[in-house]
Design an enzyme around this catalytic site. Structure first.
Site, short mmCIF file in Angstrom:
data_model
loop_
_atom_site.label_atom_id
_atom_site.label_comp_id
_atom_site.label_asym_id
_atom_site.label_seq_id
_atom_site.Cartn_x
_atom_site.Cartn_y
_atom_site.Cartn_z
CG ASN A 214 -0.26 0.00 2.51
OD1 ASN A 214 0.42 0.96 2.85
ND2 ASN A 214 -0.37 -1.10 3.27
CG ASP A 283 -7.52 -4.31 6.20
OD1 ASP A 283 -7.02 -4.17 7.33
OD2 ASP A 283 -8.10 -3.39 5.58
CE LYS A 293 8.09 -13.32 -13.19
NZ LYS A 293 8.96 -12.89 -14.26
CG PHE A 327 -2.56 6.65 13.17
CD1 PHE A 327 -2.51 7.93 12.67
CD2 PHE A 327 -1.70 6.29 14.20
CE1 PHE A 327 -1.62 8.85 13.16
CE2 PHE A 327 -0.80 7.21 14.70
CZ PHE A 327 -0.75 8.49 14.18
CE LYS A 341 -11.22 2.05 11.59
NZ LYS A 341 -10.53 2.44 10.37
#
Ligand code: C5P
Length: 407
Positions: A214, A283, A293, A327, A341
């Protein structure tokens, strides 16, 4: 919106400038320190005057600049002992190898070293020199002596040097030095605490060459670790893949995947007083990463993903848990989701920020966050991640259960 506590207001900063090319940066340092509320007086060594004129510092500090010990007019205005007593903080930037040697030896052969001996104020030095000089055992020995005497050593940073060398020895940037002074002024609020911070993205491998990652840069978590160390905490940084340099005084553990991050954090958590989960943990991870591969053969392939463990929630379930900070990065309805949260993950504090806005959130040096706890919240204005990190840690210090002094 709450004002970010600036600051250096009330600080009487005696800035010592010794001879080095980085002295030109100290002009900007004076400007920034005054902007942050400090009163500044500058003492230059004779060598420093080869690099920057005293008129520059005089104009920027708004005070006469001193360099000679034997200056009757200056001594009549504010004697060197008076100057030493005036200071509530001393910073020597740049601190050259020669200055560090003289200071470590306890010499008083010019105004700056004399004032340092005569002052009871905390002293910080920002070394700046050629990388070979920095690496020399004589310099290392001097630094060790100074550290033992309680002097804080800020930097140096690594990078390209004026002489063309590359390596450790660059003076920290004025902004970083002012931040370090602010953290020092914050009064060592985290001294005696052990803080574990997780930061950066996690990479979940699909095969030996591909992964799901990410866009987290890790900068917020690194800024928190940096500020925590400056505020006196023993700081461990569990870092996902990022090229960011390790902040001074921080112990870094590199990890790659969410599972590795969980293991590293769990290893540290028993000894931790605070855990700040600033990492953007994936997640999901591939159910079965391939050992070879994946070949480009089929027209379409399916990826099967499985939920990763939630690191914060895992720690929250423990009987002995540290103070937990999370966060929440959201693209909409930030505060509502963040409070949800906070409750769902049983956190003590959550920092909510809106992502997807230009110039804020992931991959940017500025951010805008709201701190939320069970019965309150505080919106912090847009600021550098470093300033926000400090404000967040001040709230942590504020909200932590008071410790028994006999601990
Ligand atoms: O649920 P969400 O991912 O939005 O929560 C974000 C917070 O939870 C962050 O503090 C992040 O570090 C933490 N987290 C975690 N483990 C996960 C996912 C998120 O600790 N697997």
């Amino acid at each position: 919106m709450t004002e970010l506590s600036p600051s250096l207001s009330g600080m009487r900063l005696l800035l010592g400038v010794s001879g080095g090319i980085a002295a030109y940066k100290s002009a900007e340092l004076v400007r920034r320190a005054r902007q942050a509320g400090a009163e500044v007086r500058v003492v230059m060594t004779a060598a420093a005057e080869h690099f920057v004129g005293s008129a520059t510092f005089q104009a920027l500090s708004g005070n006469p600049v001193r360099s000679a010990l034997w200056d009757p007019a200056a001594e009549a205005a504010m004697g060197h002992i008076e100057l030493a007593r005036w200071a509530t903080q001393v910073l020597v930037a740049p601190a050259s190898a020669d200055f560090l040697a003289r200071y470590a030896a306890g010499m008083a052969d010019d105004l700056l070293t004399t004032v340092l001996l005569a002052s009871a104020a905390p002293v910080a030095v920002a070394p700046a020199m050629n990388q070979q000089m920095w690496a020399h055992p004589a310099t290392a020995g001097n630094l060790q002596r100074l550290r033992q005497r309680g002097v804080s050593v800020l930097g140096p940073a690594a990078g390209e040097q004026a002489c063309g060398d590359v390596g450790l020895g660059r003076m920290l940037e004025p902004e970083e030095l002012v931040d370090a002074l602010i953290a020092q002024q914050a009064g060592d609020r985290l001294r005696g605490l052990r803080i574990v911070v997780s930061a950066g993205p996690t990479f979940e491998d699909l095969d030996p060459v591909r992964f799901i990652g990410n866009r987290s840069s890790g900068r917020m978590g690194f800024a928190i670790a940096e500020q925590a160390a400056l505020m006196g905490a023993q700081t461990v940084l569990v870092a996902g893949p990022t090229a960011l340099p390790t902040p001074p005084g921080v112990q870094r553990l590199n990890v790659r995947s969410a599972e590795e991050m969980l293991r590293a954090v769990l290893d540290q958590i028993d000894a931790a007083d605070v855990y700040v989960g600033a990492a953007a943990v994936a997640d999901y991870r591939p159910v079965a990463p391939r050992s070879n591969k994946i070949k480009k053969a089929a027209e379409a392939i399916e990826l099967k993903l499985i939920r990763n463990p939630d690191i914060l929630a895992t720690i929250a379930e423990r009987e002995q848990r540290p103070f937990l900070v999370g966060f929440a990065a959201e693209t909409e309805d930030v505060l509502r989701y963040a409070r949800g949260k906070l409750e769902a993950k049983k956190l003590d504090l959550i920092a909510a920020n809106q992502v997807g806005l230009p110039g804020s959130g992931f991959d940017s040096s500025d951010n805008e966050i709201t701190l939320i706890w069970a019965d309150g919240e505080m919106a912090l204005p847009r600021a550098s991640k470093r300033e926000l990190a400090r404000a967040l840690l001040e709230q942590v210090a504020e909200r932590m259960p008071t410790r028994d002094n006999n601990d």
